[in-house]
Write a protein that holds these residues in place. Structure first.
Motif, PDB file in Angstrom:
ATOM      1  N   VAL A 238       0.846  -1.189   0.000  1.00 42.88           N
ATOM      2  CA  VAL A 238       0.000   0.000   0.000  1.00 42.88           C
ATOM      3  C   VAL A 238       0.888   1.249   0.000  1.00 42.88           C
ATOM      4  O   VAL A 238       1.813   1.367   0.804  1.00 42.88           O
ATOM      5  CB  VAL A 238      -0.926   0.013   1.234  1.00 42.88           C
ATOM      6  N   HIS A 239       0.571   2.173  -0.906  1.00 42.06           N
ATOM      7  CA  HIS A 239       1.278   3.449  -1.006  1.00 42.06           C
ATOM      8  C   HIS A 239       0.312   4.585  -0.656  1.00 42.06           C
ATOM      9  O   HIS A 239      -0.814   4.623  -1.151  1.00 42.06           O
ATOM     10  CB  HIS A 239       1.787   3.681  -2.435  1.00 42.06           C
ATOM     11  N   ARG A 240       0.781   5.509   0.155  1.00 44.82           N
ATOM     12  CA  ARG A 240      -0.022   6.675   0.541  1.00 44.82           C
ATOM     13  C   ARG A 240       0.357   7.880  -0.323  1.00 44.82           C
ATOM     14  O   ARG A 240       1.541   8.210  -0.451  1.00 44.82           O
ATOM     15  CB  ARG A 240       0.202   7.003   2.012  1.00 44.82           C
ATOM     16  N   GLY A 241      -0.651   8.542  -0.903  1.00 39.18           N
ATOM     17  CA  GLY A 241      -0.390   9.702  -1.735  1.00 39.18           C
ATOM     18  C   GLY A 241       0.194  10.862  -0.934  1.00 39.18           C
ATOM     19  O   GLY A 241      -0.307  11.198   0.134  1.00 39.18           O
ATOM     20  N   GLU A 242       1.258  11.471  -1.464  1.00 40.50           N
ATOM     21  CA  GLU A 242       1.923  12.583  -0.798  1.00 40.50           C
ATOM     22  C   GLU A 242       1.656  13.913  -1.506  1.00 40.50           C
ATOM     23  O   GLU A 242       1.544  14.948  -0.858  1.00 40.50           O
ATOM     24  CB  GLU A 242       3.442  12.336  -0.771  1.00 40.50           C
ATOM     25  N   HIS A 243       1.565  13.887  -2.818  1.00 39.06           N
ATOM     26  CA  HIS A 243       1.391  15.126  -3.576  1.00 39.06           C
ATOM     27  C   HIS A 243      -0.071  15.535  -3.630  1.00 39.06           C
ATOM     28  O   HIS A 243      -0.414  16.686  -3.381  1.00 39.06           O
ATOM     29  CB  HIS A 243       1.952  14.953  -4.986  1.00 39.06           C
TER      30      HIS A 243
ATOM     31  N   VAL B  79       7.307   7.867  -7.246  1.00 39.59           N
ATOM     32  CA  VAL B  79       6.492   8.614  -8.201  1.00 39.59           C
ATOM     33  C   VAL B  79       5.913   7.636  -9.208  1.00 39.59           C
ATOM     34  O   VAL B  79       6.632   6.793  -9.756  1.00 39.59           O
ATOM     35  CB  VAL B  79       7.326   9.690  -8.914  1.00 39.59           C
ATOM     36  N   ILE B  80       4.616   7.729  -9.410  1.00 37.60           N
ATOM     37  CA  ILE B  80       3.932   6.861 -10.362  1.00 37.60           C
ATOM     38  C   ILE B  80       3.268   7.721 -11.420  1.00 37.60           C
ATOM     39  O   ILE B  80       2.430   8.572 -11.118  1.00 37.60           O
ATOM     40  CB  ILE B  80       2.917   5.954  -9.650  1.00 37.60           C
ATOM     41  N   GLU B  81       3.680   7.513 -12.669  1.00 36.11           N
ATOM     42  CA  GLU B  81       3.112   8.219 -13.811  1.00 36.11           C
ATOM     43  C   GLU B  81       2.281   7.240 -14.630  1.00 36.11           C
ATOM     44  O   GLU B  81       2.733   6.133 -14.925  1.00 36.11           O
ATOM     45  CB  GLU B  81       4.215   8.783 -14.695  1.00 36.11           C
ATOM     46  N   VAL B  82       1.081   7.653 -14.994  1.00 43.10           N
ATOM     47  CA  VAL B  82       0.232   6.869 -15.892  1.00 43.10           C
ATOM     48  C   VAL B  82       0.154   7.636 -17.203  1.00 43.10           C
ATOM     49  O   VAL B  82      -0.376   8.753 -17.256  1.00 43.10           O
ATOM     50  CB  VAL B  82      -1.168   6.652 -15.302  1.00 43.10           C
TER      51      VAL B  82
ATOM     52  N   LYS C 131      11.276  13.730  -1.580  1.00 43.54           N
ATOM     53  CA  LYS C 131      10.383  14.611  -2.322  1.00 43.54           C
ATOM     54  C   LYS C 131      11.130  15.835  -2.847  1.00 43.54           C
ATOM     55  O   LYS C 131      10.881  16.292  -3.977  1.00 43.54           O
ATOM     56  CB  LYS C 131       9.221  15.056  -1.425  1.00 43.54           C
ATOM     57  N   GLU C 132      12.047  16.358  -2.064  1.00 45.65           N
ATOM     58  CA  GLU C 132      12.785  17.540  -2.480  1.00 45.65           C
ATOM     59  C   GLU C 132      13.600  17.265  -3.742  1.00 45.65           C
ATOM     60  O   GLU C 132      13.661  18.101  -4.654  1.00 45.65           O
ATOM     61  CB  GLU C 132      13.707  18.017  -1.359  1.00 45.65           C
ATOM     62  N   ALA C 133      14.230  16.100  -3.796  1.00 47.34           N
ATOM     63  CA  ALA C 133      15.022  15.747  -4.976  1.00 47.34           C
ATOM     64  C   ALA C 133      14.135  15.635  -6.211  1.00 47.34           C
ATOM     65  O   ALA C 133      14.489  16.128  -7.295  1.00 47.34           O
ATOM     66  CB  ALA C 133      15.768  14.434  -4.736  1.00 47.34           C
ATOM     67  N   TYR C 134      12.974  14.975  -6.054  1.00 49.04           N
ATOM     68  CA  TYR C 134      12.087  14.835  -7.208  1.00 49.04           C
ATOM     69  C   TYR C 134      11.508  16.183  -7.633  1.00 49.04           C
ATOM     70  O   TYR C 134      11.435  16.482  -8.833  1.00 49.04           O
ATOM     71  CB  TYR C 134      10.944  13.859  -6.916  1.00 49.04           C
ATOM     72  N   ASP C 135      11.110  17.014  -6.663  1.00 50.32           N
ATOM     73  CA  ASP C 135      10.554  18.319  -7.003  1.00 50.32           C
ATOM     74  C   ASP C 135      11.573  19.178  -7.754  1.00 50.32           C
ATOM     75  O   ASP C 135      11.229  19.904  -8.696  1.00 50.32           O
ATOM     76  CB  ASP C 135      10.093  19.051  -5.747  1.00 50.32           C
ATOM     77  N   ALA C 136      12.835  19.104  -7.329  1.00 55.91           N
ATOM     78  CA  ALA C 136      13.883  19.860  -8.013  1.00 55.91           C
ATOM     79  C   ALA C 136      14.020  19.393  -9.458  1.00 55.91           C
ATOM     80  O   ALA C 136      14.197  20.207 -10.383  1.00 55.91           O
ATOM     81  CB  ALA C 136      15.204  19.717  -7.272  1.00 55.91           C
ATOM     82  N   PHE C 137      13.932  18.086  -9.660  1.00 57.42           N
ATOM     83  CA  PHE C 137      14.002  17.538 -11.018  1.00 57.42           C
ATOM     84  C   PHE C 137      12.789  17.950 -11.834  1.00 57.42           C
ATOM     85  O   PHE C 137      12.911  18.418 -12.977  1.00 57.42           O
ATOM     86  CB  PHE C 137      14.099  16.008 -10.942  1.00 57.42           C
ATOM     87  N   ARG C 138      11.610  17.801 -11.264  1.00 59.40           N
ATOM     88  CA  ARG C 138      10.377  18.050 -12.015  1.00 59.40           C
ATOM     89  C   ARG C 138      10.215  19.528 -12.377  1.00 59.40           C
ATOM     90  O   ARG C 138       9.699  19.846 -13.456  1.00 59.40           O
ATOM     91  CB  ARG C 138       9.165  17.579 -11.207  1.00 59.40           C
ATOM     92  N   THR C 139      10.629  20.413 -11.513  1.00 55.29           N
ATOM     93  CA  THR C 139      10.390  21.837 -11.741  1.00 55.29           C
ATOM     94  C   THR C 139      11.580  22.557 -12.384  1.00 55.29           C
ATOM     95  O   THR C 139      11.518  23.771 -12.581  1.00 55.29           O
ATOM     96  CB  THR C 139      10.046  22.534 -10.408  1.00 55.29           C
ATOM     97  N   GLN C 140      12.612  21.834 -12.709  1.00 54.74           N
ATOM     98  CA  GLN C 140      13.772  22.464 -13.345  1.00 54.74           C
ATOM     99  C   GLN C 140      13.350  23.132 -14.654  1.00 54.74           C
ATOM    100  O   GLN C 140      12.612  22.551 -15.458  1.00 54.74           O
ATOM    101  CB  GLN C 140      14.858  21.427 -13.625  1.00 54.74           C
TER     102      GLN C 140
ATOM    103  N   ASP D 150      -0.624  11.549 -16.112  1.00 58.16           N
ATOM    104  CA  ASP D 150      -1.092  11.806 -14.752  1.00 58.16           C
ATOM    105  C   ASP D 150      -0.040  11.253 -13.798  1.00 58.16           C
ATOM    106  O   ASP D 150       0.592  10.228 -14.091  1.00 58.16           O
ATOM    107  CB  ASP D 150      -2.434  11.109 -14.537  1.00 58.16           C
ATOM    108  N   TRP D 151       0.173  11.928 -12.663  1.00 53.72           N
ATOM    109  CA  TRP D 151       1.194  11.447 -11.736  1.00 53.72           C
ATOM    110  C   TRP D 151       0.820  11.807 -10.310  1.00 53.72           C
ATOM    111  O   TRP D 151       0.001  12.680 -10.060  1.00 53.72           O
ATOM    112  CB  TRP D 151       2.571  12.035 -12.074  1.00 53.72           C
ATOM    113  N   ASN D 152       1.434  11.102  -9.382  1.00 56.79           N
ATOM    114  CA  ASN D 152       1.360  11.446  -7.968  1.00 56.79           C
ATOM    115  C   ASN D 152       2.612  10.909  -7.292  1.00 56.79           C
ATOM    116  O   ASN D 152       3.250   9.971  -7.787  1.00 56.79           O
ATOM    117  CB  ASN D 152       0.101  10.856  -7.319  1.00 56.79           C
ATOM    118  N   GLY D 153       2.964  11.525  -6.174  1.00 59.31           N
ATOM    119  CA  GLY D 153       4.067  11.048  -5.356  1.00 59.31           C
ATOM    120  C   GLY D 153       3.527  10.279  -4.160  1.00 59.31           C
ATOM    121  O   GLY D 153       2.486  10.642  -3.600  1.00 59.31           O
ATOM    122  N   TYR D 154       4.223   9.206  -3.760  1.00 61.63           N
ATOM    123  CA  TYR D 154       3.730   8.306  -2.718  1.00 61.63           C
ATOM    124  C   TYR D 154       4.853   7.902  -1.761  1.00 61.63           C
ATOM    125  O   TYR D 154       6.039   7.990  -2.079  1.00 61.63           O
ATOM    126  CB  TYR D 154       3.183   7.013  -3.334  1.00 61.63           C
ATOM    127  N   ARG D 155       4.418   7.381  -0.606  1.00 57.31           N
ATOM    128  CA  ARG D 155       5.298   6.657   0.308  1.00 57.31           C
ATOM    129  C   ARG D 155       4.693   5.272   0.542  1.00 57.31           C
ATOM    130  O   ARG D 155       3.517   5.174   0.912  1.00 57.31           O
ATOM    131  CB  ARG D 155       5.392   7.375   1.656  1.00 57.31           C
TER     132      ARG D 155
END
Length: 247
Positions: free
Chosen positions: A49-54, A125-128, A196-205, A229-234
Motif C-alpha cells: 500500500v502506497h499513501r499519496g503525498e502530492h 512517483v507513479i506516472e500513468v 520529495k525535495e530531490a524529485y521536485d527539483a528535477f520536475r520543476t527544473q 497523470d502522476w502522484n508522489g507516494y510513500r
C-alpha cells in the motif's frame, strides 16, 4: 519484501485511488491494509500500500501469478459485495490497472533488484501515460531509455516501466467492474527517489537548464503520449504470501 523483476513474469496490478481529503486517505489506507493483512487468495504474491503525498489518494502495488487468479478474485462474492461498495463510498476516482513489467533499472548503488518496501525511505512517483495502442511498444522502449541520463540526476534511485494491459473501475452495475478505455492504451512508470525535495527539483527544473538528453527524451515522449497523470507516494504497508494472516 516484494521485488520488481521482469524475469519473474508476474502480473502486476496497480490499484489507483483518488479522494477529496486527507482524512479519506487515512480511511483508504486503513481499508486497503485490512485486505492486505488477511489476503489468502490463490495466485496472490504480494501487496504494498502506497499513501499519496502530492495529492490525496493511495495506490496498491499487487503481484499475482497470472490473469486467471486475478479474475477469480474479481468474481469472488466478498470482493463484489463488500470491497467494491466500500471503495465506491470513499473514493472519487478508481483505476485498477493490469500490467506486465518490461524493465526495472536502478542506480548502481542500489544493487541488482528493485525493492518495494515501507522499510525504505523512497519517495515513489507513479506516472500513468495514455498512448494509442499502436504506439505502446514504442513508448515502452522509449521510457526505458531515460535511465541512462537519469543516473546523473541527484536523488534518482530506480525506474520501472510497465506495459499496460487493461484498466477497470468500479462503475459497473451489480457490483461488477467496468472496462476503462481499450486494451494496451497506457504505460506506467514507477520511479524511486531519495526524497520529495530531490524529485521536485528535477520536475520543476526550467527547460532551458535541461540536458540535451532530457530535452530529446521529452520531445519524443510528447509525440507518443495522449495524456499524463502522476502522484508522489510513500509505501506504508506490505505483506507477501507466506507471511502470517492477521486475526
Amino acid at each position: 519484501m516484494p521485488f520488481i523483476n521482469p524475469e519473474d513474469g508476474h502480473l502486476t496490478v496497480l490499484n489507483l485511488f483518488k479522494t477529496d481529503s486527507r482524512d479519506r486517505v487515512d480511511t483508504l489506507v486503513k481499508e486497503m491494509s485490512k485486505i492486505v493483512d488477511t489476503a489468502d487468495f490463490p495466485g496472490w504474491i504480494s501487496s504494498t500500500v502506497h499513501r499519496g503525498e502530492h495529492t490525496p489518494g493511495t495506490l496498491n502495488f499487487i503481484q499475482w501469478r497470472g490473469m486467471d487468479d486475478l479474475e477469480s478474485r474479481y468474481n469472488d462474492s466478498e470482493f463484489k459485495h463488500h470491497t467494491v461498495p466500500v471503495f465506491r463510498e470513499i473514493t472519487t476516482y478508481v483505476r485498477l490497472m493490469q500490467n506486465e513489467v518490461e524493465s526495472s533499472l536502478r542506480h548502481p548503488s542500489l544493487g541488482d533488484v528493485t525493492e518495494v518496501s515501507p522499510d525504505r525511505d523512497d519517495y515513489t512517483v507513479i506516472e500513468v501515460l495514455g498512448v494509442d495502442p499502436a504506439d505502446q511498444r514504442a513508448l515502452v522502449a522509449h521510457e526505458s531509455t531515460a535511465h541512462s541520463w537519469l543516473l546523473d540526476v541527484p536523488g534518482y534511485r530506480s525506474r520501472t516501466v510497465l506495459r499496460g494491459i487493461r484498466s477497470r473501475n468500479l462503475q459497473g452495475g451489480d457490483s461488477t467492474l467496468a472496462t476503462v478505455g481499450t486494451d494496451n492504451d497506457f504505460v506506467v512508470v514507477y520511479s524511486q527517489w531519495a526524497g520529495k525535495e530531490a524529485y521536485d527539483a528535477f520536475r520543476t527544473q526550467a527547460e532551458a537548464d535541461w540536458s540535451g538528453a532530457r530535452s530529446g527524451f521529452g520531445a519524443k515522449r510528447g509525440s507518443l503520449i495522449t495524456s499524463a497523470d502522476w502522484n508522489g507516494y510513500r509505501p506504508v504497508h506490505t505483506r507477501s504470501a507466506g507471511d502470517p494472516v492477521a486475526v
